[in-house]
Design a protein around this motif. Structure first.
Motif, PDB file in Angstrom:
ATOM      1  N   ASP A  35       0.803  -1.920   0.239  1.00  0.00           N
ATOM      2  CA  ASP A  35      -0.138   0.725   0.029  1.00  0.00           C
ATOM      3  C   ASP A  35       0.668   1.412  -0.075  1.00  0.00           C
ATOM      4  O   ASP A  35       0.229   2.372  -0.222  1.00  0.00           O
ATOM      5  CB  ASP A  35      -0.525   0.001   1.098  1.00  0.00           C
ATOM      6  CG  ASP A  35      -2.170  -0.795   0.741  1.00  0.00           C
ATOM      7  OD1 ASP A  35      -2.345  -1.955   0.261  1.00  0.00           O
ATOM      8  OD2 ASP A  35      -3.076  -1.395   1.977  1.00  0.00           O
ATOM      9  N   ASP A  36       1.952   1.268   0.389  1.00  0.00           N
ATOM     10  CA  ASP A  36       3.180   2.422   0.316  1.00  0.00           C
ATOM     11  C   ASP A  36       3.317   2.709  -0.870  1.00  0.00           C
ATOM     12  O   ASP A  36       3.814   3.865  -1.148  1.00  0.00           O
ATOM     13  CB  ASP A  36       4.612   1.869   1.036  1.00  0.00           C
ATOM     14  CG  ASP A  36       4.261   1.856   2.118  1.00  0.00           C
ATOM     15  OD1 ASP A  36       3.428   2.804   3.394  1.00  0.00           O
ATOM     16  OD2 ASP A  36       4.855   1.399   3.478  1.00  0.00           O
ATOM     17  N   LEU A  37       3.174   1.692  -1.776  1.00  0.00           N
ATOM     18  CA  LEU A  37       3.498   1.923  -4.171  1.00  0.00           C
ATOM     19  C   LEU A  37       2.125   2.497  -4.744  1.00  0.00           C
ATOM     20  O   LEU A  37       1.377   1.277  -3.771  1.00  0.00           O
ATOM     21  CB  LEU A  37       4.302   1.203  -3.554  1.00  0.00           C
ATOM     22  CG  LEU A  37       5.788   0.705  -2.974  1.00  0.00           C
ATOM     23  CD1 LEU A  37       6.111  -0.375  -4.527  1.00  0.00           C
ATOM     24  CD2 LEU A  37       6.766   2.133  -3.646  1.00  0.00           C
ATOM     25  N   GLU A  38       2.626   3.605  -5.486  1.00  0.00           N
ATOM     26  CA  GLU A  38       1.137   4.283  -6.448  1.00  0.00           C
ATOM     27  C   GLU A  38       1.380   3.423  -7.285  1.00  0.00           C
ATOM     28  O   GLU A  38       2.098   2.148  -7.330  1.00  0.00           O
ATOM     29  CB  GLU A  38       1.202   4.494  -6.770  1.00  0.00           C
ATOM     30  CG  GLU A  38       1.247   6.024  -5.437  1.00  0.00           C
ATOM     31  CD  GLU A  38       0.558   7.238  -5.729  1.00  0.00           C
ATOM     32  OE1 GLU A  38      -0.229   7.216  -6.702  1.00  0.00           O
ATOM     33  OE2 GLU A  38      -0.182   8.008  -5.137  1.00  0.00           O
ATOM     34  N   GLU A  39       0.503   2.557  -8.267  1.00  0.00           N
ATOM     35  CA  GLU A  39       0.712   1.579  -9.502  1.00  0.00           C
ATOM     36  C   GLU A  39       2.141   1.931  -9.771  1.00  0.00           C
ATOM     37  O   GLU A  39       1.881   3.239 -10.074  1.00  0.00           O
ATOM     38  CB  GLU A  39      -0.522   1.674 -10.446  1.00  0.00           C
ATOM     39  CG  GLU A  39      -0.937   0.949 -11.517  1.00  0.00           C
ATOM     40  CD  GLU A  39      -0.812  -0.785 -11.225  1.00  0.00           C
ATOM     41  OE1 GLU A  39      -0.918  -1.361 -11.875  1.00  0.00           O
ATOM     42  OE2 GLU A  39      -0.684  -1.505 -10.360  1.00  0.00           O
ATOM     43  N   GLN A  95       4.882   2.447  -9.594  1.00  0.00           N
ATOM     44  CA  GLN A  95       5.996   3.261  -8.712  1.00  0.00           C
ATOM     45  C   GLN A  95       6.667   2.479  -8.188  1.00  0.00           C
ATOM     46  O   GLN A  95       6.745   0.600  -8.046  1.00  0.00           O
ATOM     47  CB  GLN A  95       5.697   3.752  -7.303  1.00  0.00           C
ATOM     48  CG  GLN A  95       6.327   4.164  -6.502  1.00  0.00           C
ATOM     49  CD  GLN A  95       5.807   5.145  -5.468  1.00  0.00           C
ATOM     50  OE1 GLN A  95       4.223   5.085  -4.897  1.00  0.00           O
ATOM     51  NE2 GLN A  95       6.524   5.207  -4.894  1.00  0.00           N
ATOM     52  N   ARG A 120       5.656  -1.635  -8.655  1.00  0.00           N
ATOM     53  CA  ARG A 120       3.798  -2.499  -8.047  1.00  0.00           C
ATOM     54  C   ARG A 120       3.541  -2.091  -9.189  1.00  0.00           C
ATOM     55  O   ARG A 120       3.299  -0.991 -10.443  1.00  0.00           O
ATOM     56  CB  ARG A 120       3.682  -1.425  -7.506  1.00  0.00           C
ATOM     57  CG  ARG A 120       1.789  -1.539  -6.812  1.00  0.00           C
ATOM     58  CD  ARG A 120       0.972  -1.032  -5.509  1.00  0.00           C
ATOM     59  NE  ARG A 120       0.200  -1.689  -6.133  1.00  0.00           N
ATOM     60  CZ  ARG A 120      -0.720  -1.457  -4.751  1.00  0.00           C
ATOM     61  NH1 ARG A 120      -0.746   0.007  -3.533  1.00  0.00           N
ATOM     62  NH2 ARG A 120      -1.917  -1.396  -5.003  1.00  0.00           N
ATOM     63  N   GLN A 121       3.029  -3.708 -10.088  1.00  0.00           N
ATOM     64  CA  GLN A 121       1.731  -3.313 -10.880  1.00  0.00           C
ATOM     65  C   GLN A 121       1.249  -4.305 -10.762  1.00  0.00           C
ATOM     66  O   GLN A 121       1.206  -6.039 -11.125  1.00  0.00           O
ATOM     67  CB  GLN A 121       2.995  -3.989 -12.402  1.00  0.00           C
ATOM     68  CG  GLN A 121       1.704  -4.021 -14.146  1.00  0.00           C
ATOM     69  CD  GLN A 121       2.648  -4.821 -14.936  1.00  0.00           C
ATOM     70  OE1 GLN A 121       3.670  -6.024 -14.637  1.00  0.00           O
ATOM     71  NE2 GLN A 121       2.645  -3.850 -16.121  1.00  0.00           N
ATOM     72  N   ASN A 133      -0.997  -5.239  -8.532  1.00  0.00           N
ATOM     73  CA  ASN A 133      -1.334  -5.599  -6.863  1.00  0.00           C
ATOM     74  C   ASN A 133      -0.111  -6.535  -6.171  1.00  0.00           C
ATOM     75  O   ASN A 133      -0.253  -7.085  -5.414  1.00  0.00           O
ATOM     76  CB  ASN A 133      -2.733  -5.129  -6.811  1.00  0.00           C
ATOM     77  CG  ASN A 133      -3.252  -4.458  -6.564  1.00  0.00           C
ATOM     78  OD1 ASN A 133      -2.938  -3.119  -5.876  1.00  0.00           O
ATOM     79  ND2 ASN A 133      -4.902  -4.689  -6.707  1.00  0.00           N
ATOM     80  N   ASN A 171       0.374  -7.655   3.106  1.00  0.00           N
ATOM     81  CA  ASN A 171       0.626  -6.885   2.626  1.00  0.00           C
ATOM     82  C   ASN A 171       1.990  -6.156   2.751  1.00  0.00           C
ATOM     83  O   ASN A 171       2.642  -5.038   2.281  1.00  0.00           O
ATOM     84  CB  ASN A 171      -0.331  -5.158   3.651  1.00  0.00           C
ATOM     85  CG  ASN A 171      -0.187  -3.747   2.442  1.00  0.00           C
ATOM     86  OD1 ASN A 171      -0.570  -3.887   1.074  1.00  0.00           O
ATOM     87  ND2 ASN A 171       0.472  -3.427   2.781  1.00  0.00           N
TER      88      ASN A 171
END
Length: 133
Positions: A14-18, A20, A35-36, A38, A105
């Motif tokens: 959850d700390d990373l955006e798509e 990122q 991250r790609q 999820n 997570n």
């Protein structure tokens, strides 16, 4: 080749955006994860063509479209999922994948996997070569 003998915390998903990226150094070896969809895809930060780091700035690994990993030195393009080089001088080669383990997570660099050779300090090596000659 050295082996990673312990599990290492990487991040919370959850700390990373798509799309990122995050970087981590373990025993002088650099890796990155993106991250790609999820998931995290992780690789040792070394171009298969020249053995140099891929990123052009900290945590900047993707091309302008944000869809492929791009080598900052010669522009080779790699798929995020699988690390295959699809364009450039190392076409057909792959980035060296880093095994990860997810626990809810939380994501970890898995233990008991091969690690690349530590980077060579070219300046130090050149100075040593001068002293030896």
């Amino acid at each position: 080749m050295d082996k990673l003998d312990r599990e290492v915390p990487l991040c919370q998903l959850d700390d990373l955006e798509e799309l990122q990226a995050i970087e981590l150094t373990i025993d002088e070896r650099q890796l990155f994860a993106i991250r790609q969809d999820n998931r995290l895809h992780a690789y040792w930060n070394s171009c298969p063509h020249l053995g140099i780091p891929l990123n052009w700035m900290p945590e900047k690994f993707l091309d302008l479209d944000g869809s492929l990993i791009q080598c900052s030195s010669h522009g080779a393009l790699f798929q995020i999922d699988g690390g295959e080089c699809i364009a450039g001088p190392c076409s057909g080669d792959r980035l060296t994948q880093v095994k990860l383990r997810a626990d809810g997570n939380a994501w970890y660099v898995a233990a008991d996997q091969p690690m690349p050779q530590p980077p060579v300090n070219l300046r130090a090596q050149a100075l040593q070569d001068l002293e030896d000659s």
